[in-house]
Design an enzyme around this catalytic site. Structure first.
Site, PDB file in Angstrom:
ATOM      1  N   CYS A 285     -42.877  16.281  -3.904  1.00 34.17           N
ATOM      2  CA  CYS A 285     -42.313  16.235  -5.259  1.00 34.17           C
ATOM      3  C   CYS A 285     -42.059  17.624  -5.834  1.00 34.17           C
ATOM      4  O   CYS A 285     -41.498  17.750  -6.923  1.00 34.17           O
ATOM      5  CB  CYS A 285     -43.227  15.449  -6.180  1.00 34.17           C
ATOM      6  SG  CYS A 285     -43.457  13.759  -5.599  1.00 34.17           S
TER       7      CYS A 285
ATOM      8  N   HIS B  28     -38.537  10.486 -12.783  1.00 32.57           N
ATOM      9  CA  HIS B  28     -39.035  11.323 -11.697  1.00 32.57           C
ATOM     10  C   HIS B  28     -38.352  10.999 -10.373  1.00 32.57           C
ATOM     11  O   HIS B  28     -38.964  10.437  -9.468  1.00 32.57           O
ATOM     12  CB  HIS B  28     -40.565  11.139 -11.602  1.00 32.57           C
ATOM     13  CG  HIS B  28     -41.248  12.023 -10.614  1.00 32.57           C
ATOM     14  ND1 HIS B  28     -40.764  13.254 -10.219  1.00 32.57           N
ATOM     15  CD2 HIS B  28     -42.420  11.858  -9.919  1.00 32.57           C
ATOM     16  CE1 HIS B  28     -41.588  13.787  -9.326  1.00 32.57           C
ATOM     17  NE2 HIS B  28     -42.588  12.969  -9.139  1.00 32.57           N
TER      18      HIS B  28
END
Lengths: 386, 386
Positions: free
Chosen positions: A86, A335
């Site tokens: 991420c 996200h």
């Protein structure tokens, strides 16, 4: 601060469950917006560094940077994908910075994109878990909510942090996201909503979690010379630091402290020549509410263990002493994992240009972005300034 | 040639079907060998750039660069994975070069690793096909042997290239691989063996294909100052160029020419200040025999269309005018996809150190490495010199 590498253009798509958008349309749209924003021609671009966590698993496409160049008519300029789970977007920005600083390239694209909603939800969770330690965590069935739940539980035990304080982070980020037209969720929530939402991995509840989103973001970086040629208001990359932490939780001395965040921010502050007190506002990696709590402590905005009280006192709200996640953060903005680190930079630039609309922090001078891979295996911190 | 960035250490594992090795042991072994070869301590290393094509699909592990730092006790130094399909290793070396050249880091690791044999063969083919255009090629069922078969068929039609000439490339690479203790295959083969091997995608036969291999390779790059401090015989990165080509075959004007290779090598030659005639020997990307044929033409070692005759005349043999793939190439040394581009650099360094044993090219002065992603979506070319 050395004025060597600047952001001269930004672009970002809507974040959300974008059933009408493909992986390809996402990066084309954000790229075109950034090129237009920079006022350059495609041909001025020398190279691309594309952050993406898991195109192979999500959409059956590796080699995505090549595809991006092809579909944006940037052939034969070089391109590579950067992956650090991420934190892929933040690391793509770091790569782009080094490419310009090296003198190899003058104008480069740092992009991030992820298309996550074209697969079954169970597969998404499984794909995301490949950012953890495969042998010692993922294979045993531990998911990311479970890993962060252990951090949260420990933080409560060590420091007396409460579920209400964690919920306050989600509420604050939804307050900000409501002001961001690109956000996945533009809906205010209350502490009761969070506390009464479904338990995912105790004490983490559904509304403590960032969503699974599609989206892309692009920033264009340029050397000082090119920035001055193309741009009236370059935003300078004042400091940058990257660091690695133990990928598995069990190897850490203190699971409430992300060593990678501490080290990456130490380097970024040193390079920018500032202290945490000088940061006007920050985008931090709130994949879960507990992650934002750890981040504000590890970045030095408050003492370790004091994050809960700091949040409760409103210090991180838009009106507080150090507004955190003015964009809505991962929690409300969304996200799309590989895009997140780049999207944070887009928000930093908007704040420094005084173009953040109703979520503008008045007189923003230094804006920090903080992007984490896994449960802290990677951290990337950038500091921007006018 | 500017002496700015040097290779000061190399390490490489056995390539092959390594049932007794895991992904983790592979990068630890190659890394330890490179550190020992460089005569440095782990703590001298500033950062890692790790080439890997598809850990997510092959072994359920993304975020591999973080894992590598953790398992080699290099925390908290920064690390990122570089992906450009089978050119991931070459692009990792390019990233490491820019990191040193930028002044951000002095000593960096460029590594490459792939563990491909822990999955079903059908899954390997499927995972590899994600390096092609997912929508226009892979989804339609086209595999990499099929893509290169179309290139081979066209090359035969345009230039009169024969199956025997292609077979000669495999024979030559097995001749070289037989001399390389790290090679996947150390067995000489004949033209008849190749011509009579099973058809995979006509005219490509089994022995025209590189194998599915496990393996890892590491090179350590350093600034001129650090290279002189640590090393008596630095090998300099004299030139480097990266480029992107259309990811799908159907978008190319001429499928027999890899535009990315032409452009990447043009830049590398220009930076090194040499012509193709000055290259002593080269490691080129022979994922299939036709790929080596296109490469020697696109790199300028012979005219387009003359590759078949050039090979038949023995010009690319160890005793020829420009020995190609002295290591055995992808065909015989093996092709752990993310490791290949770094392994090519290991061979280049061995040649320039005059440490290539029975496959040594006498008086090697400039050695070129050429790494391709997909069917030419990416190309990375490096030129090394003493």
């Amino acid at each position: 601060m050395k004025k060597e590498v600047a952001v001269i253009g930004i672009g970002i798509t809507q974040f959300g469950e974008l059933w009408d958008e493909s992986f390809r349309t996402l990066f084309v749209k954000s790229g075109a917006e950034a090129i237009q924003d920079a006022g350059i021609k495609s041909d001025d671009i020398d190279a691309l560094f594309g952050g993406n966590m898991s195109g192979g698993q999500f959409i059956g496409q590796e080699h995505l940077a090549s595809l991006a160049m092809d579909h944006t008519a940037l052939l034969p300029k070089p391109a590579m994908r950067i992956e650090a789970a991420c934190a892929s977007g933040g690391m793509a920005v770091a790569s782009a910075y080094m490419a310009v600083k090296s003198g190899m390239h003058d104008v480069v694209v740092a992009g991030g994109v992820e298309k996550m909603t074209d697969v079954l939800t169970s597969h998404t969770t499984s794909a995301l878990s490949t950012a953890a330690d495969q042998e010692w965590e993922a294979f045993q069935g531990v998911t990311f909510p479970a890993l962060y739940a252990m951090i949260a539980r420990r933080h409560m035990y060590e420091h007396g942090t409460t579920e209400e304080q964690l919920a306050q982070i989600a509420v604050k980020n939804h307050d900000n996201g409501e002001k961001n037209p690109k956000a996945h969720f533009r809906k205010k929530i209350t502490i009761d909503h969070v506390l009464n939402s479904a338990k995912i991995a105790d004490p983490i509840k559904l509304l403590d979690c960032s969503p699974v989103s599609d989206g892309a973001a692009v920033v264009i970086l340029a050397s000082a010379e090119k920035a001055k040629e193309f741009c009236d208001n370059p935003i300078w990359l004042a400091g940058t630091g990257q660091a690695t932490g133990s990928i598995a939780l069990h190897n850490r001395k203190d699971i409430c402290r992300l060593g990678a965040t501490v080290e990456a921010s130490r380097k970024a502050y040193e390079m920018a020549g500032i202290t945490p007190k000088q940061v006007s506002c920050a985008e931090v990696h709130d994949c879960f509410t507990i992650a934002e709590l750890c981040a504000i402590e590890d970045l030095g905005f408050c003492e370790k263990g004091q994050g809960g009280r700091f949040v409760q006192d409103g210090e991180t709200a838009l009106s507080g002493s150090i507004p955190i996640n003015t964009s809505g953060g991962l929690k409300a903005k969304g996200h799309p994992v590989g895009a997140t680190g780049v999207a944070q930079v887009v928000e930093a630039v908007l704040q420094l240009r005084s173009k953040a609309g109703p979520r503008q922090v008045s007189g923003a001078e230094y804006v920090l972005t903080h992007n984490v891979g896994g449960s802290g295996g990677t951290a990337s911190v950038h500091i921007f300034s006018q």
